[in-house]
Every structure is written in structure tokens, then in C-alpha cells.
Design a protein around this motif. Structure first.
Motif, PDB file in Angstrom:
ATOM      1  N   TYR A  42       0.716  -1.335  -0.008  1.00 24.12           N
ATOM      2  CA  TYR A  42       0.025  -0.255  -0.157  1.00 24.12           C
ATOM      3  C   TYR A  42       0.848   1.384  -0.058  1.00 24.12           C
ATOM      4  O   TYR A  42       0.513   2.454  -0.441  1.00 24.12           O
ATOM      5  N   TYR A  43       1.982   1.146   0.432  1.00 23.45           N
ATOM      6  CA  TYR A  43       2.811   2.496   0.619  1.00 23.45           C
ATOM      7  C   TYR A  43       4.349   2.288  -0.201  1.00 23.45           C
ATOM      8  O   TYR A  43       4.602   1.241  -0.516  1.00 23.45           O
ATOM      9  N   GLY A  44       4.421   3.515  -0.628  1.00 21.02           N
ATOM     10  CA  GLY A  44       5.839   3.706  -1.269  1.00 21.02           C
ATOM     11  C   GLY A  44       5.531   3.633  -2.950  1.00 21.02           C
ATOM     12  O   GLY A  44       4.512   3.284  -3.265  1.00 21.02           O
ATOM     13  N   SER A  45       6.521   4.301  -3.622  1.00 26.43           N
ATOM     14  CA  SER A  45       6.483   4.376  -5.030  1.00 26.43           C
ATOM     15  C   SER A  45       6.471   3.038  -5.913  1.00 26.43           C
ATOM     16  O   SER A  45       6.942   1.999  -5.269  1.00 26.43           O
ATOM     17  N   LEU A  46       5.508   3.059  -6.873  1.00 25.97           N
ATOM     18  CA  LEU A  46       5.680   1.997  -7.837  1.00 25.97           C
ATOM     19  C   LEU A  46       7.060   1.547  -8.225  1.00 25.97           C
ATOM     20  O   LEU A  46       7.314   0.601  -8.514  1.00 25.97           O
ATOM     21  N   TYR A  47       8.024   2.637  -8.134  1.00 28.23           N
ATOM     22  CA  TYR A  47       9.168   2.284  -8.548  1.00 28.23           C
ATOM     23  C   TYR A  47      10.429   1.990  -7.561  1.00 28.23           C
ATOM     24  O   TYR A  47      11.423   1.940  -7.781  1.00 28.23           O
ATOM     25  N   ASN A  48       9.822   1.972  -6.540  1.00 25.23           N
ATOM     26  CA  ASN A  48      10.543   1.236  -5.358  1.00 25.23           C
ATOM     27  C   ASN A  48      10.498  -0.238  -5.467  1.00 25.23           C
ATOM     28  O   ASN A  48       9.451  -0.499  -5.293  1.00 25.23           O
ATOM     29  N   THR A  49      11.490  -0.835  -5.783  1.00 20.54           N
ATOM     30  CA  THR A  49      11.525  -2.317  -6.282  1.00 20.54           C
ATOM     31  C   THR A  49      12.085  -3.414  -5.296  1.00 20.54           C
ATOM     32  O   THR A  49      12.417  -4.492  -5.830  1.00 20.54           O
ATOM     33  N   ARG A  50      12.424  -2.753  -4.289  1.00 18.71           N
ATOM     34  CA  ARG A  50      13.021  -3.877  -3.303  1.00 18.71           C
ATOM     35  C   ARG A  50      11.945  -4.585  -2.759  1.00 18.71           C
ATOM     36  O   ARG A  50      10.855  -4.360  -2.541  1.00 18.71           O
ATOM     37  N   SER A  51      12.471  -6.034  -2.536  1.00 19.28           N
ATOM     38  CA  SER A  51      11.436  -6.789  -1.914  1.00 19.28           C
ATOM     39  C   SER A  51      11.071  -6.435  -0.498  1.00 19.28           C
ATOM     40  O   SER A  51       9.995  -6.765  -0.214  1.00 19.28           O
ATOM     41  N   THR A  52      11.853  -5.775  -0.069  1.00 21.85           N
ATOM     42  CA  THR A  52      11.461  -5.351   1.555  1.00 21.85           C
ATOM     43  C   THR A  52      10.463  -4.125   1.541  1.00 21.85           C
ATOM     44  O   THR A  52       9.836  -3.748   2.509  1.00 21.85           O
ATOM     45  N   ASP A  53      10.223  -3.617   0.329  1.00 22.76           N
ATOM     46  CA  ASP A  53       9.250  -2.574   0.166  1.00 22.76           C
ATOM     47  C   ASP A  53       7.772  -3.168   0.085  1.00 22.76           C
ATOM     48  O   ASP A  53       6.608  -2.627   0.198  1.00 22.76           O
TER      49      ASP A  53
END
Length: 124
Positions: free
Chosen positions: A99-110
Motif C-alpha cells: 500500500y505504501y511507497g512508490s511503484l518504482y521502489n522495487t526492493r522486496s522489502t518494500d
């Protein structure tokens, strides 16, 4: 949020597969969904993601032009159409959501939510 992935299998190089991921539970507007993949001994790798509306997508460079992520009108199911498959695409593919964070944050921890993996095997 619960995620159920399906659609993996064995295919020859150059072939196609379509993965599906169905989300259930308490789903609200803003849920970004994506796909990761993992091979033994390697970290989980981002493959593709799509935002809530389906209007924005993100891909790892190695699959651009071959894979397409899309979202059903009800927003709860996401598809990964994989064309021109290569042996190096062989991996366990995981559906994920956040639900949170940018589409372009691609770390698995996101990503907060994960489905079970589905095996994709591409033979040469």
C-alpha cells in the motif's frame, strides 16, 4: 491481504506463459501489485509492478518488451504475460503487494504482502 498465484509451468524457449495473482481480504484503493522471481542461492529479484489504476507499470530491464503486467477491472487480479521466454527466466515467481511507497521502489522489502511461489521453467 492474501495473494494466490497461479499459471506457472514448463515451456520451451521462445514460448509464452501467463501468470495470475488473485488478491483477497481487506483490499483498499492504492494497492500496488507486482511480481518477483527467485532462483536458488540468489536474492529475490523484482520483475514488474503495476499501480492501483493500472495506468502505470514498472519492469526490470531484462524483461522489457517481453513481459506485460496488467490488472483486471476489479483491481484484485493481476496478470503477467510472459512472451519470448528464455532459459534465464527460469525461477520461482512470487506475487507481491503493498500500500505504501512508490511503484518504482522495487526492493522486496518494500512489499508487505506475498503469495506462494509458482515455478516457471524454460527449457532450451
Amino acid at each position: 491481504v492474501q495473494l494466490q498465484a497461479s499459471g506457472g509451468g514448463l515451456v520451451q524457449a521462445g514460448g509464452s506463459l501467463r501468470l495470475s495473482c488473485a488478491a483477497s481480504g481487506r483490499i483498499f484503493s492504492g494497492l500496488t501489485m507486482g511480481w518477483f522471481r527467485q532462483t536458488p542461492g540468489k536474492p529475490r529479484e523484482f520483475v514488474a509492478a503495476i499501480n492501483w489504476s493500472g495506468g502505470s507499470t514498472s519492469y526490470v530491464d531484462s524483461v522489457k518488451g517481453r513481459f506485460t503486467i496488467s490488472r483486471a477491472n476489479d483491481k484484485t487480479t493481476v496478470y503477467l504475460q510472459m512472451n519470448s521466454l528464455k532459459p534465464e527466466d527460469t525461477a520461482v515467481y512470487y506475487c507481491a503487494a503493498k500500500y505504501y511507497g512508490s511503484l518504482y521502489n522495487t526492493r522486496s522489502t518494500d512489499y508487505e504482502y506475498w503469495g506462494q511461489g509458482t515455478q516457471v521453467t524454460v527449457s532450451s
